[in-house]
Scaffold this motif. Structure first.
Motif, PDB file in Angstrom:
ATOM      1  N   ASP A  45       0.628  -1.204   0.037  1.00  0.00           N
ATOM      2  CA  ASP A  45       0.042   0.045   0.008  1.00  0.00           C
ATOM      3  C   ASP A  45       0.832   1.219   0.120  1.00  0.00           C
ATOM      4  O   ASP A  45       0.087   2.448  -0.391  1.00  0.00           O
ATOM      5  CB  ASP A  45      -0.935  -0.058   1.193  1.00  0.00           C
ATOM      6  CG  ASP A  45      -1.707  -1.133   1.184  1.00  0.00           C
ATOM      7  OD1 ASP A  45      -2.371  -1.297   0.164  1.00  0.00           O
ATOM      8  OD2 ASP A  45      -2.161  -1.556   2.328  1.00  0.00           O
ATOM      9  N   LEU A  46       2.071   1.206   0.284  1.00  0.00           N
ATOM     10  CA  LEU A  46       3.188   2.374   0.438  1.00  0.00           C
ATOM     11  C   LEU A  46       3.346   2.808  -1.112  1.00  0.00           C
ATOM     12  O   LEU A  46       3.900   1.901  -1.833  1.00  0.00           O
ATOM     13  CB  LEU A  46       4.306   1.926   1.274  1.00  0.00           C
ATOM     14  CG  LEU A  46       3.899   1.606   2.627  1.00  0.00           C
ATOM     15  CD1 LEU A  46       5.319   1.276   3.500  1.00  0.00           C
ATOM     16  CD2 LEU A  46       3.257   2.777   3.434  1.00  0.00           C
ATOM     17  N   ASP A  47       3.500   4.039  -1.412  1.00  0.00           N
ATOM     18  CA  ASP A  47       3.753   4.486  -2.643  1.00  0.00           C
ATOM     19  C   ASP A  47       5.115   4.738  -2.624  1.00  0.00           C
ATOM     20  O   ASP A  47       5.879   4.956  -1.524  1.00  0.00           O
ATOM     21  CB  ASP A  47       2.883   5.410  -3.349  1.00  0.00           C
ATOM     22  CG  ASP A  47       2.708   6.474  -2.456  1.00  0.00           C
ATOM     23  OD1 ASP A  47       3.408   6.976  -1.632  1.00  0.00           O
ATOM     24  OD2 ASP A  47       1.645   7.243  -2.579  1.00  0.00           O
ATOM     25  N   ASP A  48       5.818   5.419  -3.780  1.00  0.00           N
ATOM     26  CA  ASP A  48       7.176   5.757  -3.679  1.00  0.00           C
ATOM     27  C   ASP A  48       7.273   7.045  -2.901  1.00  0.00           C
ATOM     28  O   ASP A  48       8.415   7.224  -2.477  1.00  0.00           O
ATOM     29  CB  ASP A  48       7.550   6.056  -5.289  1.00  0.00           C
ATOM     30  CG  ASP A  48       7.657   5.107  -6.186  1.00  0.00           C
ATOM     31  OD1 ASP A  48       7.810   4.118  -5.663  1.00  0.00           O
ATOM     32  OD2 ASP A  48       7.489   5.333  -7.456  1.00  0.00           O
ATOM     33  N   PHE A  49       6.279   8.056  -2.582  1.00  0.00           N
ATOM     34  CA  PHE A  49       6.481   9.202  -1.821  1.00  0.00           C
ATOM     35  C   PHE A  49       6.234   8.622  -0.217  1.00  0.00           C
ATOM     36  O   PHE A  49       7.348   9.338   0.366  1.00  0.00           O
ATOM     37  CB  PHE A  49       4.968   9.940  -2.221  1.00  0.00           C
ATOM     38  CG  PHE A  49       4.977  11.050  -1.034  1.00  0.00           C
ATOM     39  CD1 PHE A  49       5.723  12.282  -1.446  1.00  0.00           C
ATOM     40  CD2 PHE A  49       4.409  11.195   0.202  1.00  0.00           C
ATOM     41  CE1 PHE A  49       5.820  13.248  -0.611  1.00  0.00           C
ATOM     42  CE2 PHE A  49       4.479  12.135   0.865  1.00  0.00           C
ATOM     43  CZ  PHE A  49       5.083  13.355   0.526  1.00  0.00           C
ATOM     44  N   ASP A  50       5.695   7.810   0.018  1.00  0.00           N
ATOM     45  CA  ASP A  50       5.919   7.219   1.219  1.00  0.00           C
ATOM     46  C   ASP A  50       7.179   6.709   1.633  1.00  0.00           C
ATOM     47  O   ASP A  50       7.761   6.923   2.773  1.00  0.00           O
ATOM     48  CB  ASP A  50       4.785   6.098   1.694  1.00  0.00           C
ATOM     49  CG  ASP A  50       3.398   6.477   1.653  1.00  0.00           C
ATOM     50  OD1 ASP A  50       2.965   7.644   1.882  1.00  0.00           O
ATOM     51  OD2 ASP A  50       2.397   5.440   1.027  1.00  0.00           O
ATOM     52  N   ARG A  51       7.839   5.726   0.747  1.00  0.00           N
ATOM     53  CA  ARG A  51       9.125   5.371   0.980  1.00  0.00           C
ATOM     54  C   ARG A  51      10.188   6.343   1.127  1.00  0.00           C
ATOM     55  O   ARG A  51      11.092   6.304   1.467  1.00  0.00           O
ATOM     56  CB  ARG A  51       9.263   4.186  -0.217  1.00  0.00           C
ATOM     57  CG  ARG A  51       8.431   2.969   0.164  1.00  0.00           C
ATOM     58  CD  ARG A  51       9.024   1.904  -1.012  1.00  0.00           C
ATOM     59  NE  ARG A  51       8.092   0.754  -0.868  1.00  0.00           N
ATOM     60  CZ  ARG A  51       6.848   0.546  -1.325  1.00  0.00           C
ATOM     61  NH1 ARG A  51       6.144   1.239  -1.921  1.00  0.00           N
ATOM     62  NH2 ARG A  51       5.965  -0.487  -0.992  1.00  0.00           N
ATOM     63  N   ALA A  52      10.206   7.427   0.055  1.00  0.00           N
ATOM     64  CA  ALA A  52      11.113   8.555   0.039  1.00  0.00           C
ATOM     65  C   ALA A  52      10.754   9.290   1.438  1.00  0.00           C
ATOM     66  O   ALA A  52      12.013   9.865   1.700  1.00  0.00           O
ATOM     67  CB  ALA A  52      10.607   9.363  -1.128  1.00  0.00           C
ATOM     68  N   ASN A  53      10.119   9.213   2.091  1.00  0.00           N
ATOM     69  CA  ASN A  53       9.820   9.709   3.410  1.00  0.00           C
ATOM     70  C   ASN A  53      10.017   8.882   4.574  1.00  0.00           C
ATOM     71  O   ASN A  53       9.643   9.139   5.445  1.00  0.00           O
ATOM     72  CB  ASN A  53       8.350  10.516   3.552  1.00  0.00           C
ATOM     73  CG  ASN A  53       8.240  11.797   2.706  1.00  0.00           C
ATOM     74  OD1 ASN A  53       9.140  12.606   2.749  1.00  0.00           O
ATOM     75  ND2 ASN A  53       7.154  11.694   1.672  1.00  0.00           N
ATOM     76  N   GLY A  54      10.693   7.765   4.156  1.00  0.00           N
ATOM     77  CA  GLY A  54      10.920   6.845   5.300  1.00  0.00           C
ATOM     78  C   GLY A  54      10.156   5.886   5.709  1.00  0.00           C
ATOM     79  O   GLY A  54      10.455   5.370   6.836  1.00  0.00           O
ATOM     80  N   GLU A  55       8.991   5.691   5.201  1.00  0.00           N
ATOM     81  CA  GLU A  55       7.814   4.947   5.545  1.00  0.00           C
ATOM     82  C   GLU A  55       8.354   3.432   5.036  1.00  0.00           C
ATOM     83  O   GLU A  55       8.524   3.531   3.916  1.00  0.00           O
ATOM     84  CB  GLU A  55       6.559   5.247   5.248  1.00  0.00           C
ATOM     85  CG  GLU A  55       6.060   6.453   5.789  1.00  0.00           C
ATOM     86  CD  GLU A  55       4.750   6.562   5.771  1.00  0.00           C
ATOM     87  OE1 GLU A  55       3.687   5.761   5.811  1.00  0.00           O
ATOM     88  OE2 GLU A  55       4.147   8.081   5.449  1.00  0.00           O
ATOM     89  N   ASN A  56       8.215   2.426   5.945  1.00  0.00           N
ATOM     90  CA  ASN A  56       8.766   1.084   5.453  1.00  0.00           C
ATOM     91  C   ASN A  56       7.829   0.193   6.263  1.00  0.00           C
ATOM     92  O   ASN A  56       7.863   0.344   7.601  1.00  0.00           O
ATOM     93  CB  ASN A  56      10.036   0.785   5.555  1.00  0.00           C
ATOM     94  CG  ASN A  56      10.299  -0.598   5.137  1.00  0.00           C
ATOM     95  OD1 ASN A  56      10.166  -0.765   4.250  1.00  0.00           O
ATOM     96  ND2 ASN A  56      11.375  -1.175   6.014  1.00  0.00           N
ATOM     97  N   ILE A  57       7.256  -0.749   5.887  1.00  0.00           N
ATOM     98  CA  ILE A  57       6.772  -2.008   6.484  1.00  0.00           C
ATOM     99  C   ILE A  57       7.284  -3.250   5.966  1.00  0.00           C
ATOM    100  O   ILE A  57       7.483  -3.419   4.813  1.00  0.00           O
ATOM    101  CB  ILE A  57       5.155  -2.013   6.202  1.00  0.00           C
ATOM    102  CG1 ILE A  57       4.544  -0.798   6.374  1.00  0.00           C
ATOM    103  CG2 ILE A  57       4.546  -3.169   6.986  1.00  0.00           C
ATOM    104  CD1 ILE A  57       3.008  -0.806   6.083  1.00  0.00           C
ATOM    105  N   PRO A  58       8.041  -3.889   6.744  1.00  0.00           N
ATOM    106  CA  PRO A  58       8.819  -5.306   6.521  1.00  0.00           C
ATOM    107  C   PRO A  58       8.037  -6.231   5.918  1.00  0.00           C
ATOM    108  O   PRO A  58       6.771  -6.326   6.303  1.00  0.00           O
ATOM    109  CB  PRO A  58       9.527  -5.604   7.807  1.00  0.00           C
ATOM    110  CG  PRO A  58       9.368  -4.462   8.705  1.00  0.00           C
ATOM    111  CD  PRO A  58       8.184  -3.563   8.298  1.00  0.00           C
TER     112      PRO A  58
END
Length: 98
Positions: A45-58
């Motif tokens: 569900d995380l998009d590139d913006f989320d990941r670029a802002n440090g969000e991560n779900i293993p």
């Protein structure tokens, strides 16, 4: 915080329906209440913006939140979520196999 209590509370809301809960679980797709007070988030569900802002779900995990119980975000094992969902549905006479 008791994770099972949080999940029971999330499952008790009218959205999503039991059928949608099953569909979302099978598709590994998160959801949230329209007022933003509860839901789950899968890694997909995380998009590139989320990941670029440090969000991560293993992988193998998901996040749950439930403001009614003062739970901002908890990361739990996906298998725990699926087992709790399976038990919730079984208690309602709906048998599923995840």
């Amino acid at each position: 915080m008791n994770i099972d209590r949080v999940l029971e509370t999330i499952f008790s809301y009218s959205f999503p329906s039991d059928e949608k809960l099953i569909e979302y679980a099978l598709g590994r797709h998160g959801y949230g209440g329209d007022n933003g007070s509860y839901g789950i988030t899968y890694p997909e569900d995380l998009d590139d913006f989320d990941r670029a802002n440090g969000e991560n779900i293993p992988d193998g995990k998901l996040e749950i939140y439930c403001k009614e119980l003062d739970v901002d975000v908890l990361t739990i094992e996906e298998r725990h979520y699926l087992q709790a969902l399976k038990s919730y549905l079984a208690n309602k006479g709906k048998i599923v196999d995840f």
